[in-house]
Design a protein around this motif. Structure first.
Motif, PDB file in Angstrom:
ATOM      1  N   SER A  77       0.839  -1.206   0.000  1.00 58.52           N
ATOM      2  CA  SER A  77       0.000   0.000   0.000  1.00 58.52           C
ATOM      3  C   SER A  77       0.867   1.246   0.000  1.00 58.52           C
ATOM      4  O   SER A  77       0.612   2.202  -0.740  1.00 58.52           O
ATOM      5  N   TYR A  81       1.082   4.069  -2.883  1.00 56.54           N
ATOM      6  CA  TYR A  81       0.484   5.323  -2.406  1.00 56.54           C
ATOM      7  C   TYR A  81       1.498   6.478  -2.447  1.00 56.54           C
ATOM      8  O   TYR A  81       1.147   7.606  -2.784  1.00 56.54           O
ATOM      9  N   LYS A  84       1.763   8.381  -5.558  1.00 57.27           N
ATOM     10  CA  LYS A  84       0.540   9.173  -5.738  1.00 57.27           C
ATOM     11  C   LYS A  84       0.631  10.442  -4.891  1.00 57.27           C
ATOM     12  O   LYS A  84       0.259  11.523  -5.320  1.00 57.27           O
ATOM     13  N   GLY A 158      -3.607   0.977  -1.310  1.00 58.84           N
ATOM     14  CA  GLY A 158      -2.756   2.105  -1.704  1.00 58.84           C
ATOM     15  C   GLY A 158      -3.362   2.915  -2.833  1.00 58.84           C
ATOM     16  O   GLY A 158      -3.238   4.139  -2.880  1.00 58.84           O
ATOM     17  N   LEU A 167      -4.483   4.689   4.783  1.00 54.47           N
ATOM     18  CA  LEU A 167      -3.528   3.578   4.625  1.00 54.47           C
ATOM     19  C   LEU A 167      -3.514   2.706   5.871  1.00 54.47           C
ATOM     20  O   LEU A 167      -3.288   1.511   5.813  1.00 54.47           O
TER      21      LEU A 167
END
Lengths: 253, 308
Positions: A77, A81, A84, A158, A167
């Motif tokens: 995750s 993530y 991003k 994620g 998360l």
């Protein structure tokens, strides 16, 4: 197939683990050691053997599974993530890589890290309790299936998360309780009949039970059922990941 | 000449309902520097993002070297390098690792000699082992350019590459861009520094409210729209412009000692000879004169201020 891209993502993620060795490896190993000291040594010595297995040895598969689940989710995750969050995801989206290659890179690295950690915990457990592994190949199969499945699950989290809090929510509020209530520290036969039935709705029971069977040949549910459930979770995660990439959910506007 | 990028009836409506692009048609020629100008929110980044595969188009299509960007995404993306507007970097990575990562991600085998060449060209070689988080903003921008060049792209998108970069570094960057163009790389850039577009670009596109309102060869654009001004330094100051000269639309400036005549370079005649003749007849003497051309910036402002 863009093998160079898979390799680049895989090595990038593995290098991230190297930079966060304390958090990624040392911390879960210390936590597991504490479980062994408290539950295996202090409390476990006063608990009778379960199916002929000492309590300290009984909790080993459950503890490994607990760490494996948490680390697989956390690694994967965070891995997807973070780009991003920082915006570097633009490069992944503009690169000549297919969704399969992206998943292989991120999930492969996450599963690898979780597996390495599992073996470290297994070796650490060997220092505290006498270990036996009745079916090493089955043990490996359950480890790999669980690591891949929950890395995929973490990957989905994620992609879904739009903040650091999200998360943490699923690992802490869902996975940890399910793992604790799924037979990590006890056999579900020790529960009252009603709760035994309720527990069967907990998907982690099947993973922990199957994994424990590979050690001690004793399980709460049949190993075939455990394997079928593990495969079902894997298939479910694959379908969700496929849907996310197909629709561009939370990736492309 | 076949276009290296062909954008056809491209539209984008975001989930919020905002229409960022309205049926854009655009052809980019191989080997040119194309400057895409437009105010904030005009749709420049959306257009670039669609071509690069970051944003999905609502309707319309794009081909790169004849390949559809959706069907043949591997081919088209491998040809493109993108330097994004935001300084988005892997803060904890070293310069060398992050540039090498980009090369691998774009499907190229490791080539330390090429990476070394790129880093040296961008004056990053002595920073190659530094973590990106320790670099200045300008250096980070160079890292992004190095990442975009790592896989030897044929097309380079530079989205506001000199935003927040000091003058010296900016000039060094444009040197790199020129040398890339000389090596055959097609460059599409957006910039807020219009003088840079005027200086660098072969062709200019102006986008406003999601519509491409103009695409023109830069020199042609300057010739067509770059009205010139003739400024005469008068020997004796004037209080008013004589009625006889009213047809020329003259302006007085600098306390009456400057007489300004704005003319169209396309005009036949421009009116300069006639004006000078009439000034002589009116007894208005001048001691010096000079001409100035309207800058691209003024042209740009006049274009985007037009009512839609």
């Amino acid at each position: 197939m863009n093998f160079y891209a898979i390799r680049a993502i895989y090595l990038f993620e593995m290098a991230r683990t190297g930079r966060t060795l304390l958090q990624s490896v040392v911390s879960p190993v210390i936590s597991t050691c504490l479980y062994f000291v408290v539950f295996g040594g202090a409390i476990g010595s006063r608990i009778t053997a379960i199916d002929g297995v000492t309590y300290g040895a009984f909790i080993v598969p459950g503890l490994i599974m607990l760490s494996l689940l948490m680390q697989s989710i956390t690694n994967a995750s965070f891995g997807i993530y973070f780009p991003k969050f920082t915006g570097t995801i633009y490069e992944l989206l503009s690169a000549p890589v297919s969704y399969v290659e992206i998943v292989l890179g991120y999930v492969g690295a996450s599963a690898t890290k979780s597996l390495i950690l599992s073996f470290i915990i297994l070796a650490t457990a060997g220092l505290f309790v006498p270990l036996q592994i009745a079916h090493p190949l089955w043990m490996l199969l359950f480890l790999v299936l669980t690591a891949v499945t929950f890395s995929l699950f973490g990957f989905i989290i994620g992609l879904w998360a739009d903040g650091f809090e999200k998360l943490q929510i699923i690992p802490l509020l869902i996975i940890t309780p399910l793992a604790f209530l799924g037979g990590t520290f006890y056999s579900i036969e020790m529960l009252p009949p009603v709760w035994q039935t309720v527990t069967l709705f907990n998907p982690l029971v099947y993973l922990i039970s199957g994994f424990r069977w590979s050690f001690y040949e004793s399980s709460d549910v049949g190993v075939g059922v455990s394997l079928a459930m593990a495969t079902l979770f894997l298939a479910t995660c694959l379908v969700v990941v496929w849907w996310i990439f197909r629709t561009g959910y939370r990736l492309k506007t | 000449m076949q276009s290296i990028i062909a954008v056809s009836e491209l539209s984008k409506v975001y989930a919020s309902g905002f229409q960022a692009l309205k049926s854009i048609d655009l052809d980019i020629r191989p080997g040119e520097i194309f400057a895409l100008l437009g105010p904030n929110g005009a749709g420049k980044t959306t257009l670039i993002s669609i071509i690069c595969g970051i944003v999905n188009a609502s309707t319309g299509g794009v081909t790169v070297a004849g390949h559809d960007i959706r069907r043949d995404y591997r081919v088209t993306r491998a040809m493109i390098g993108l330097v994004p507007q935001e300084l988005t970097t892997d803060a904890f990575e070293s310069v060398w690792n992050t540039v090498s990562f980009s090369r691998g991600l774009f499907g190229k085998p490791a080539n330390p000699r090429y990476i070394e060449k790129v880093l040296k060209t961008l004056s990053l070689w002595d920073k190659k082992d530094d973590r990106i988080m320790t670099l200045s903003g300008g250096m980070k921008r160079r890292v992004l350019i190095a990442k975009a060049l790592s896989h030897e792209p044929r097309i380079l998108f530079l989205d506001e590459p000199t935003a927040g970069v000091d003058v010296e570094l900016r000039q060094a960057m444009w040197e790199v861009v020129r040398s890339l163009r000389d090596s055959g790389v097609t460059i599409i850039l957006t910039t807020h520094y219009i003088e840079e577009a005027e200086d660098m670009a072969d062709r200019i596109g102006v986008i406003n409210n999601g519509e491409l309102i103009l695409v023109e060869d830069k020199n042609e654009l300057m010739r067509k729209l770059g009205r010139k001004q003739l400024t005469l330094q008068l020997h004796d100051p004037l209080d008013t412009i004589p009625d006889k000269l009213s047809a020329y639309g003259l302006e007085l400036a600098a306390g009456g000692v400057e007489l300004i005549y704005t003319y169209d370079t396309q005009g036949e005649p421009t009116g300069i000879t006639a004006l000078l003749g009439e000034l002589q007849q009116a007894g208005i003497r001048f001691k010096d004169l000079n001409t100035t051309q309207r800058s691209l910036q003024e042209i740009f402002v006049s274009l985007v201020k037009k009512p839609a």
